[in-house]
Design an enzyme around this catalytic site. Structure first.
Site, PDB file in Angstrom:
ATOM      1  N   GLU A  42     -14.406   6.711  12.777  1.00 50.08           N
ATOM      2  CA  GLU A  42     -14.368   6.177  11.213  1.00 50.08           C
ATOM      3  C   GLU A  42     -14.462   7.520  10.069  1.00 50.08           C
ATOM      4  OE1 GLU A  42     -18.034   3.228   8.754  1.00 50.08           O
ATOM      5  OE2 GLU A  42     -18.091   4.081  11.120  1.00 50.08           O
TER       6      GLU A  42
ATOM      7  N   HIS B 240     -23.013  16.011  35.493  1.00 49.78           N
ATOM      8  CA  HIS B 240     -22.763  15.387  36.988  1.00 49.78           C
ATOM      9  C   HIS B 240     -21.378  14.707  36.722  1.00 49.78           C
ATOM     10  CE1 HIS B 240     -27.327  16.551  37.732  1.00 49.78           C
ATOM     11  NE2 HIS B 240     -26.874  15.972  36.408  1.00 49.78           N
TER      12      HIS B 240
ATOM     13  N   LYS C 113     -13.997  -8.024  12.490  1.00 47.32           N
ATOM     14  CA  LYS C 113     -14.240  -8.656  12.128  1.00 47.32           C
ATOM     15  C   LYS C 113     -13.873 -10.568  11.575  1.00 47.32           C
ATOM     16  CE  LYS C 113     -17.893  -5.318   9.938  1.00 47.32           C
ATOM     17  NZ  LYS C 113     -18.275  -4.879   9.616  1.00 47.32           N
TER      18      LYS C 113
END
Length: 176
Positions: free
Chosen positions: A56, A72, A166
């Site tokens: 950001e 893993h 947005k």
């Protein structure tokens, strides 16, 4: 925690030269690199915060991984694509108060990544309590993301990609 952050901040301020400012130095290592932030235990959520701030504030792609989970599956991905791996910088967030097994995992994972040709570095949390170690690491990461934004020449405040998204989302919702 507050006292430790104030002490740490002395070396992080904008007027502190790069040679004496660890946040500026780390930001310099991240330029033009794929950034991965690794954390475990109390620093796992802080690794997520670093990723968010780098994306950001500096407008740079980053990701985070949690140990032990990364051992893993992420270790299996250190073979391809070779060209991208050499442009990767993995930052390990470490806390002396973390579980000893997590500290060992961090060291061994970092060693494995280095041997595979990935760039690595680490940040050692400051403070004598868990909360101090979390907050000093978060604090340092915020400075790193800011200095990375400065290095890229971007304004850290506006986030046009999010604002555009947005607006598009709002308009798409009205058309249905």
């Amino acid at each position: 925690a507050i006292q430790q952050m104030r002490m740490q901040q002395r070396s992080l301020l904008a007027d502190v030269p790069v040679v004496s400012n660890p946040a500026k130095r780390l930001a310099g290592q991240l330029i033009n690199r794929w950034v991965v932030v690794m954390g475990s235990g109390i620093l796992a959520p802080v690794a997520r915060r670093w990723k968010g701030q780098i994306s950001e504030v500096a407008k740079a792609w980053a990701q985070f991984e949690f140990l032990p989970e990364a051992d893993h599956n992420t270790l299996a991905g250190i073979e391809n694509p070779e060209a991208l791996l050499s442009q990767t910088m993995v930052i390990f967030l470490r806390a002396s108060l973390d579980h000893p097994q997590n500290i060992l995992r961090s060291d061994l994972t970092r060693q494995t990544f280095m041997l595979a040709g990935l760039g690595t570095d680490y940040f050692e949390a400051k403070g004598q309590t868990r909360i101090a170690q979390m907050w000093t690491t978060l604090h340092f990461g915020d400075y790193v993301s800011y200095y990375l934004a400065m290095a890229y020449g971007v304004d850290p405040t506006p986030v046009p990609a999010i604002e555009s998204f947005k607006i598009a989302l709002k308009h798409a919702g009205k058309s249905k």
